[in-house]
Design a protein around this motif. Structure first.
Motif, PDB file in Angstrom:
ATOM      1  N   GLN A  48       0.828  -1.210   0.000  1.00  7.65           N
ATOM      2  CA  GLN A  48       0.000   0.000   0.000  1.00  7.65           C
ATOM      3  C   GLN A  48       0.862   1.260   0.000  1.00  7.65           C
ATOM      4  O   GLN A  48       1.838   1.365   0.750  1.00  7.65           O
ATOM      5  N   VAL A  50      -3.334  11.225  -9.053  1.00  7.48           N
ATOM      6  CA  VAL A  50      -3.903  10.047  -9.724  1.00  7.48           C
ATOM      7  C   VAL A  50      -5.282  10.323 -10.322  1.00  7.48           C
ATOM      8  O   VAL A  50      -5.951   9.404 -10.797  1.00  7.48           O
ATOM      9  N   GLN A  77      -6.964   8.774 -13.767  1.00  9.06           N
ATOM     10  CA  GLN A  77      -5.883   7.899 -14.194  1.00  9.06           C
ATOM     11  C   GLN A  77      -6.383   6.748 -15.068  1.00  9.06           C
ATOM     12  O   GLN A  77      -7.502   6.265 -14.916  1.00  9.06           O
ATOM     13  N   VAL A 106      -1.175   3.551 -13.572  1.00  7.87           N
ATOM     14  CA  VAL A 106      -0.326   4.057 -12.493  1.00  7.87           C
ATOM     15  C   VAL A 106       0.863   3.125 -12.318  1.00  7.87           C
ATOM     16  O   VAL A 106       0.700   1.904 -12.200  1.00  7.87           O
ATOM     17  N   ALA A 155       0.342  -0.296 -10.193  1.00 15.83           N
ATOM     18  CA  ALA A 155      -0.456   0.001  -9.004  1.00 15.83           C
ATOM     19  C   ALA A 155      -1.880   0.346  -9.409  1.00 15.83           C
ATOM     20  O   ALA A 155      -2.141   0.757 -10.542  1.00 15.83           O
ATOM     21  N   THR A 156      -2.805   0.163  -8.469  1.00 21.40           N
ATOM     22  CA  THR A 156      -4.202   0.543  -8.686  1.00 21.40           C
ATOM     23  C   THR A 156      -4.646   1.450  -7.552  1.00 21.40           C
ATOM     24  O   THR A 156      -4.094   1.406  -6.452  1.00 21.40           O
ATOM     25  N   VAL A 157      -5.644   2.280  -7.835  1.00 16.25           N
ATOM     26  CA  VAL A 157      -6.174   3.208  -6.823  1.00 16.25           C
ATOM     27  C   VAL A 157      -7.233   2.473  -6.005  1.00 16.25           C
ATOM     28  O   VAL A 157      -8.265   2.063  -6.536  1.00 16.25           O
ATOM     29  N   ARG A 158      -6.964   2.320  -4.719  1.00 18.02           N
ATOM     30  CA  ARG A 158      -7.942   1.675  -3.834  1.00 18.02           C
ATOM     31  C   ARG A 158      -8.982   2.673  -3.352  1.00 18.02           C
ATOM     32  O   ARG A 158     -10.168   2.402  -3.318  1.00 18.02           O
ATOM     33  N   LEU A 212      -3.036   3.720  -2.782  1.00 15.35           N
ATOM     34  CA  LEU A 212      -2.779   2.831  -3.900  1.00 15.35           C
ATOM     35  C   LEU A 212      -2.385   1.451  -3.382  1.00 15.35           C
ATOM     36  O   LEU A 212      -1.831   1.326  -2.292  1.00 15.35           O
ATOM     37  N   THR A 213      -2.649   0.432  -4.186  1.00 20.30           N
ATOM     38  CA  THR A 213      -2.216  -0.916  -3.849  1.00 20.30           C
ATOM     39  C   THR A 213      -1.366  -1.461  -4.985  1.00 20.30           C
ATOM     40  O   THR A 213      -1.529  -1.089  -6.147  1.00 20.30           O
TER      41      THR A 213
END
Length: 221
Positions: free
Chosen positions: A39, A47, A50, A53, A66-69, A80-81
Protein backbone atom coordinates in the motif's frame (compact mmCIF):
# COMPACT_ATOMS: atom_id res chain seq x y z
CA UNK A 1 14.73 5.92 1.01
CA UNK A 2 13.27 2.41 0.90
CA UNK A 3 9.77 3.73 1.70
CA UNK A 4 9.50 6.47 -0.95
CA UNK A 5 8.53 5.76 -4.57
CA UNK A 6 8.19 7.87 -7.68
CA UNK A 7 4.71 7.64 -9.21
CA UNK A 8 4.06 8.01 -12.95
CA UNK A 9 0.41 8.45 -13.91
CA UNK A 10 -1.09 8.25 -17.38
CA UNK A 11 -4.42 10.08 -17.34
CA UNK A 12 -7.23 11.39 -19.52
CA UNK A 13 -9.19 14.45 -18.44
CA UNK A 14 -12.76 15.05 -19.54
CA UNK A 15 -13.37 17.81 -22.08
CA UNK A 16 -15.23 20.60 -20.21
CA UNK A 17 -16.98 21.69 -23.42
CA UNK A 18 -18.04 18.15 -24.37
CA UNK A 19 -18.03 16.28 -21.03
CA UNK A 20 -18.84 12.88 -22.54
CA UNK A 21 -15.54 13.00 -24.41
CA UNK A 22 -12.04 12.77 -23.03
CA UNK A 23 -8.92 14.71 -23.96
CA UNK A 24 -5.75 13.06 -25.24
CA UNK A 25 -3.72 11.02 -22.76
CA UNK A 26 -1.02 12.83 -20.79
CA UNK A 27 1.48 11.98 -18.06
CA UNK A 28 2.13 13.48 -14.64
CA UNK A 29 4.68 12.49 -11.99
CA UNK A 30 4.91 12.76 -8.24
CA UNK A 31 5.73 10.73 -5.15
CA UNK A 32 4.20 8.41 -2.63
CA UNK A 33 5.13 6.64 0.60
CA UNK A 34 4.72 2.94 1.39
CA UNK A 35 2.71 2.78 4.64
CA UNK A 36 2.11 -0.97 4.80
CA UNK A 37 2.98 -4.02 2.65
CA UNK A 38 1.41 -3.47 -0.77
CA UNK A 39 0.00 0.00 0.00
CA UNK A 40 1.20 3.49 -0.99
CA UNK A 41 -0.11 6.83 0.24
CA UNK A 42 -0.11 9.80 -2.15
CA UNK A 43 -2.24 12.78 -3.26
CA UNK A 44 -5.55 12.52 -5.10
CA UNK A 45 -4.72 15.18 -7.69
CA UNK A 46 -1.75 13.07 -8.80
CA UNK A 47 -3.90 10.05 -9.72
CA UNK A 48 -7.06 11.91 -10.82
CA UNK A 49 -8.62 10.51 -14.04
CA UNK A 50 -5.88 7.90 -14.19
CA UNK A 51 -5.75 5.14 -16.79
CA UNK A 52 -2.43 3.67 -15.65
CA UNK A 53 -0.33 4.06 -12.49
CA UNK A 54 3.30 2.91 -12.11
CA UNK A 55 5.58 3.00 -9.09
CA UNK A 56 9.35 3.27 -9.44
CA UNK A 57 11.97 2.60 -6.85
CA UNK A 58 15.13 4.64 -6.59
CA UNK A 59 18.46 3.16 -7.74
CA UNK A 60 17.07 -0.08 -9.18
CA UNK A 61 14.57 1.67 -11.44
CA UNK A 62 12.24 -1.30 -11.05
CA UNK A 63 8.64 -0.45 -11.96
CA UNK A 64 5.51 -1.79 -10.29
CA UNK A 65 1.94 -1.54 -11.53
CA UNK A 66 -0.46 0.00 -9.00
CA UNK A 67 -4.20 0.54 -8.69
CA UNK A 68 -6.17 3.21 -6.82
CA UNK A 69 -7.94 1.67 -3.83
CA UNK A 70 -9.44 4.89 -2.46
CA UNK A 71 -9.18 8.58 -3.36
CA UNK A 72 -10.69 11.64 -1.68
CA UNK A 73 -10.73 14.86 -3.71
CA UNK A 74 -11.64 17.02 -0.70
CA UNK A 75 -8.74 15.81 1.44
CA UNK A 76 -6.51 15.42 -1.65
CA UNK A 77 -5.42 11.98 -0.45
CA UNK A 78 -5.23 8.63 -2.24
CA UNK A 79 -4.36 5.07 -1.25
CA UNK A 80 -2.78 2.83 -3.90
CA UNK A 81 -2.22 -0.92 -3.85
CA UNK A 82 0.41 -3.00 -5.64
CA UNK A 83 1.06 -6.72 -5.91
CA UNK A 84 3.79 -8.72 -4.19
CA UNK A 85 7.05 -9.19 -6.07
CA UNK A 86 10.77 -9.17 -5.40
CA UNK A 87 10.86 -5.42 -6.11
CA UNK A 88 7.82 -4.82 -3.90
CA UNK A 89 9.31 -6.76 -1.01
CA UNK A 90 12.29 -4.40 -0.98
CA UNK A 91 9.98 -1.48 -0.11
CA UNK A 92 9.80 -0.85 3.62
CA UNK A 93 6.63 0.58 5.22
CA UNK A 94 6.98 3.94 7.00
CA UNK A 95 5.07 4.86 10.14
CA UNK A 96 3.15 8.13 10.44
CA UNK A 97 4.22 10.74 12.98
CA UNK A 98 1.91 11.13 15.97
CA UNK A 99 1.76 14.92 16.09
CA UNK A 100 3.20 17.91 14.27
CA UNK A 101 3.89 21.32 15.82
CA UNK A 102 5.05 24.75 14.75
CA UNK A 103 8.87 25.06 14.54
CA UNK A 104 9.35 21.31 14.10
CA UNK A 105 12.29 20.59 11.81
CA UNK A 106 11.46 18.21 9.00
CA UNK A 107 13.40 16.22 6.42
CA UNK A 108 12.05 16.53 2.86
CA UNK A 109 12.84 13.64 0.52
CA UNK A 110 12.75 13.91 -3.27
CA UNK A 111 14.15 12.09 -6.30
CA UNK A 112 16.93 13.81 -8.22
CA UNK A 113 17.62 13.44 -11.97
CA UNK A 114 20.39 10.98 -11.10
CA UNK A 115 17.75 8.55 -9.84
CA UNK A 116 18.89 8.95 -6.24
CA UNK A 117 16.76 10.28 -3.40
CA UNK A 118 18.15 13.39 -1.72
CA UNK A 119 17.14 14.94 1.58
CA UNK A 120 16.83 18.62 2.49
CA UNK A 121 15.63 20.41 5.60
CA UNK A 122 12.42 22.29 6.28
CA UNK A 123 10.77 23.98 9.23
CA UNK A 124 7.09 24.15 10.10
CA UNK A 125 6.04 27.80 10.11
CA UNK A 126 2.27 27.43 10.33
CA UNK A 127 -0.49 24.92 11.01
CA UNK A 128 -3.72 26.41 9.77
CA UNK A 129 -6.90 25.84 7.83
CA UNK A 130 -6.25 26.13 4.09
CA UNK A 131 -8.63 27.13 1.34
CA UNK A 132 -11.81 25.10 1.11
CA UNK A 133 -12.41 22.26 1.04
CA UNK A 134 -9.20 20.99 2.67
CA UNK A 135 -9.39 21.23 6.45
CA UNK A 136 -5.79 21.68 7.55
CA UNK A 137 -2.55 22.74 5.94
CA UNK A 138 1.02 22.35 7.07
CA UNK A 139 3.15 25.26 5.84
CA UNK A 140 6.86 24.45 5.70
CA UNK A 141 9.80 26.75 4.94
CA UNK A 142 12.19 24.72 2.77
CA UNK A 143 15.86 24.88 1.83
CA UNK A 144 15.28 23.59 -1.71
CA UNK A 145 12.42 23.59 -4.19
CA UNK A 146 9.69 20.94 -4.24
CA UNK A 147 8.84 19.77 -7.76
CA UNK A 148 6.26 17.05 -7.31
CA UNK A 149 3.05 16.49 -5.40
CA UNK A 150 3.25 13.78 -2.79
CA UNK A 151 6.80 14.76 -1.80
CA UNK A 152 7.13 13.47 1.78
CA UNK A 153 8.22 15.46 4.80
CA UNK A 154 9.57 13.35 7.66
CA UNK A 155 9.80 13.96 11.38
CA UNK A 156 12.31 11.69 13.12
CA UNK A 157 12.03 9.18 10.28
CA UNK A 158 8.23 9.14 10.33
CA UNK A 159 5.83 10.62 7.77
CA UNK A 160 4.76 14.13 8.83
CA UNK A 161 3.07 15.26 5.62
CA UNK A 162 2.73 15.05 1.82
CA UNK A 163 3.25 18.12 -0.38
CA UNK A 164 0.40 19.57 -2.44
CA UNK A 165 1.83 22.96 -3.48
CA UNK A 166 5.03 25.00 -3.49
CA UNK A 167 5.66 28.75 -3.71
CA UNK A 168 9.09 29.60 -5.15
CA UNK A 169 8.91 33.25 -4.06
CA UNK A 170 8.46 32.47 -0.37
CA UNK A 171 10.19 29.06 -0.50
CA UNK A 172 7.30 27.52 1.39
CA UNK A 173 5.54 24.26 0.70
CA UNK A 174 1.98 23.31 1.63
CA UNK A 175 1.60 19.80 3.03
CA UNK A 176 -1.24 17.53 4.11
CA UNK A 177 -0.38 16.82 7.78
CA UNK A 178 -0.06 13.38 9.34
CA UNK A 179 -3.24 13.88 11.39
CA UNK A 180 -5.34 14.17 8.22
CA UNK A 181 -3.47 11.31 6.55
CA UNK A 182 -4.04 8.99 9.50
CA UNK A 183 -7.77 9.70 9.51
CA UNK A 184 -7.99 9.04 5.77
CA UNK A 185 -6.17 5.71 6.07
CA UNK A 186 -8.41 4.53 8.91
CA UNK A 187 -11.49 5.47 6.89
CA UNK A 188 -10.19 3.74 3.74
CA UNK A 189 -9.56 0.55 5.72
CA UNK A 190 -13.13 0.49 7.06
CA UNK A 191 -15.39 0.40 3.97
CA UNK A 192 -17.63 1.85 2.86
CA UNK A 193 -15.51 4.99 2.76
CA UNK A 194 -17.28 7.85 4.52
CA UNK A 195 -14.95 10.85 4.25
CA UNK A 196 -15.27 14.00 6.31
CA UNK A 197 -18.42 16.04 6.76
CA UNK A 198 -18.24 19.60 5.42
CA UNK A 199 -20.28 22.64 6.26
CA UNK A 200 -21.66 24.39 3.18
CA UNK A 201 -20.31 27.85 4.00
CA UNK A 202 -18.17 30.16 1.91
CA UNK A 203 -16.81 33.57 2.83
CA UNK A 204 -15.74 36.65 0.91
CA UNK A 205 -14.93 40.25 1.88
CA UNK A 206 -17.89 42.62 2.10
CA UNK A 207 -16.38 45.65 0.37
CA UNK A 208 -19.43 47.43 -1.08
CA UNK A 209 -20.37 50.24 1.40
CA UNK A 210 -23.99 50.23 0.15
CA UNK A 211 -24.34 46.54 0.91
CA UNK A 212 -22.70 47.04 4.30
CA UNK A 213 -25.27 49.69 5.22
CA UNK A 214 -28.12 47.53 3.89
CA UNK A 215 -26.95 44.60 6.06
CA UNK A 216 -26.28 46.89 9.06
CA UNK A 217 -22.60 45.87 9.18
CA UNK A 218 -20.44 48.47 10.97
CA UNK A 219 -17.46 49.83 9.06
CA UNK A 220 -14.96 48.28 11.49
CA UNK A 221 -16.51 44.79 11.46
Amino acid sequence: DASVVEITVTYQNHDPQIPWRKKASAIRQGYGVVISPGQVLTTEDLVRNQTQVELRRAKSGAKLAATVREADEQLNTALLTFSNSAAANALLPMALADTIRRDDRLTIVKLEKTGEFQASEGQVVELSASTAPRPLALEVLTQSSIDGNGTPALLNGQLAGLSVAYDKKTQTGLFIPCTTLRRFIADAHAPPYKGLAWAGFQFEPLLDPVKRRYLSVPETQ
